[in-house]
Write a protein that holds these residues in place. Structure first.
Motif, PDB file in Angstrom:
ATOM      1  N   TRP A 108      38.892  95.055 -81.737  1.00 58.83           N
ATOM      2  CA  TRP A 108      40.113  94.849 -82.260  1.00 58.83           C
ATOM      3  C   TRP A 108      40.974  95.716 -81.468  1.00 58.83           C
ATOM      4  N   ASP A 109      42.168  95.274 -81.031  1.00 66.46           N
ATOM      5  CA  ASP A 109      43.398  96.237 -80.387  1.00 66.46           C
ATOM      6  C   ASP A 109      44.654  96.182 -81.323  1.00 66.46           C
ATOM      7  N   ASN A 110      44.675  96.948 -82.546  1.00 65.34           N
ATOM      8  CA  ASN A 110      45.529  96.766 -83.510  1.00 65.34           C
ATOM      9  C   ASN A 110      46.972  97.203 -82.940  1.00 65.34           C
ATOM     10  N   LYS A 111      46.911  97.856 -81.859  1.00 64.85           N
ATOM     11  CA  LYS A 111      48.287  98.273 -81.413  1.00 64.85           C
ATOM     12  C   LYS A 111      48.988  97.174 -80.794  1.00 64.85           C
ATOM     13  N   ASN A 112      48.268  96.101 -80.394  1.00 63.23           N
ATOM     14  CA  ASN A 112      48.739  95.217 -79.491  1.00 63.23           C
ATOM     15  C   ASN A 112      48.575  93.721 -80.231  1.00 63.23           C
ATOM     16  N   ASN A 113      48.209  93.923 -81.412  1.00 62.26           N
ATOM     17  CA  ASN A 113      47.921  92.845 -82.286  1.00 62.26           C
ATOM     18  C   ASN A 113      46.729  91.642 -81.362  1.00 62.26           C
ATOM     19  N   LYS A 114      45.918  92.159 -80.762  1.00 63.23           N
ATOM     20  CA  LYS A 114      45.071  91.519 -79.912  1.00 63.23           C
ATOM     21  C   LYS A 114      43.491  91.612 -80.519  1.00 63.23           C
ATOM     22  N   ILE A 115      42.935  90.313 -80.209  1.00 70.63           N
ATOM     23  CA  ILE A 115      41.580  90.278 -80.345  1.00 70.63           C
ATOM     24  C   ILE A 115      40.854  90.131 -79.061  1.00 70.63           C
ATOM     25  N   THR A 163      45.902  88.990 -86.212  1.00 74.22           N
ATOM     26  CA  THR A 163      45.546  90.033 -86.882  1.00 74.22           C
ATOM     27  C   THR A 163      43.932  89.834 -87.358  1.00 74.22           C
ATOM     28  N   GLU A 164      43.326  90.853 -87.569  1.00 73.72           N
ATOM     29  CA  GLU A 164      41.985  90.823 -87.946  1.00 73.72           C
ATOM     30  C   GLU A 164      41.471  89.629 -88.995  1.00 73.72           C
ATOM     31  N   GLU A 165      42.647  89.799 -90.003  1.00 71.90           N
ATOM     32  CA  GLU A 165      42.494  88.840 -91.135  1.00 71.90           C
ATOM     33  C   GLU A 165      42.537  87.200 -90.673  1.00 71.90           C
TER      34      GLU A 165
END
Length: 289
Positions: free
Chosen positions: A5-12, A66-68
DNA sequence: GCCCAGGGAATCG
DNA sequence: CGATTCCATGGG
């Protein structure tokens, strides 16, 4: 398969993924809701979201998400929990199918939204894939909601506000009356697209076949691509010609006989085999005069 | 102008 | 019944 997860860039970021080729999966003819931006770089619209996908060998990036959303939508949409290695290895041993399976390595059967898939394959009848995509695109841009980075496919309620004449502005032609019939059945709750998903394949087919403009072929496509009925083997003009060349010495067969032959031979995996054959046949003009 | 496209409904014999 | 015809539209 490893998921980061790259939460900063909203990327999986999916690493070490086997049997998943984004380009082939989208372009093999099962879906019309995407756009190729560059080699191995695609824009997909589904579930009221725009998703960009970039692939580099066995690494796939999806964004923004998002992860969700990934866990609730995209994991199932791309059928990432199914072991395609096992399916690939089973049919690669078949001498007739070997070159087709090799060519289609990386194709996955998407689990599309039922409503959109149904309308898409009604539009597909006696039509060409680029034209089908134009119609779907017109539907989203003119009848659907604006969303981040694009337009969502219209809901049944949104389509129900359009007359048959208005629908024809999208160039769906004679299929407009079929789309209208389907839309009315859905908004009037005569047809419960989501609820029937738990029924056996034959019962779902029976419901779909009540719609004007939906015959055996369109119903089978929707069963396979939206209801995850993986044992369905839709027979269109390409599959018919390819199957006649591969298994019937080029001799003409009835559509029904080809479907029954294939579903008996390929069993629970008929759908993915059908997609390997369709992709190969269309790209290589197998069986074309 | 003719043919065909991820077919299916309407009509004919 | 099965076989044929028509359906909009666009590209080769």
């Amino acid at each position: 398969m490893k998921i980061e997860w790259d939460n900063k860039n909203n990327k999986i970021i999916i690493k070490d993924i086997k049997n998943f080729n984004v380009g082939k999966t989208l372009e093999c003819g099962q879906a019309f809701n995407f756009e190729k931006l560059e080699e191995d770089y695609y824009k997909l619209t589904a579930f009221k979201r725009v998703l960009f996908l970039r692939q580099d060998k066995d690494k796939v990036e999806m964004f923004p998400t998002t992860e969700e959303d990934f866990n609730n939508i995209w994991l199932e949409y791309f059928d990432l929990n199914t072991d395609y290695d096992a399916i690939y290895n089973k049919f690669i041993k078949d001498d007739v199918l070997k070159p087709l399976v090799e060519y289609g390595e990386g194709i996955r059967i998407l689990k599309q939204e039922k409503w959109e898939c149904l309308i898409s394959f009604i539009i597909s009848q006696n039509n060409r894939i680029p034209q089908i995509k134009k119609c779907i695109n017109y539907f989203a841009e003119n009848y659907g909601d604006q969303i981040e980075n694009g337009y969502a496919f219209p809901t049944p309620e949104q389509l129900a506000t359009k007359s048959i004449e208005q629908l024809q502005e999208s160039k769906v032609g004679f299929r407009a009356k079929y789309i209208n019939d389907c839309t009315l059945k859905v908004v009037n709750k005569e047809l419960l697209l989501e609820e029937i998903g738990s029924l056996p394949r034959e019962d779902v087919a029976k419901e779909l076949l009540k719609i004007k403009g939906v015959g055996v072929k369109v119903a089978n496509c929707v069963l396979l691509f939206a209801y995850a009925k993986a044992d369905a083997f839709p027979v269109d003009v390409w599959i018919k010609r390819a199957m006649e060349v591969l298994y019937f010495d080029g001799k003409e067969q009835k559509l029904e006989d080809i479907q029954n032959f294939a579903e008996e031979k390929f069993g629970e995996y008929s759908g993915i085999v059908q997609q390997y054959i369709f992709y190969y046949a269309r790209e290589n003009e197998l069986g074309k005069k």
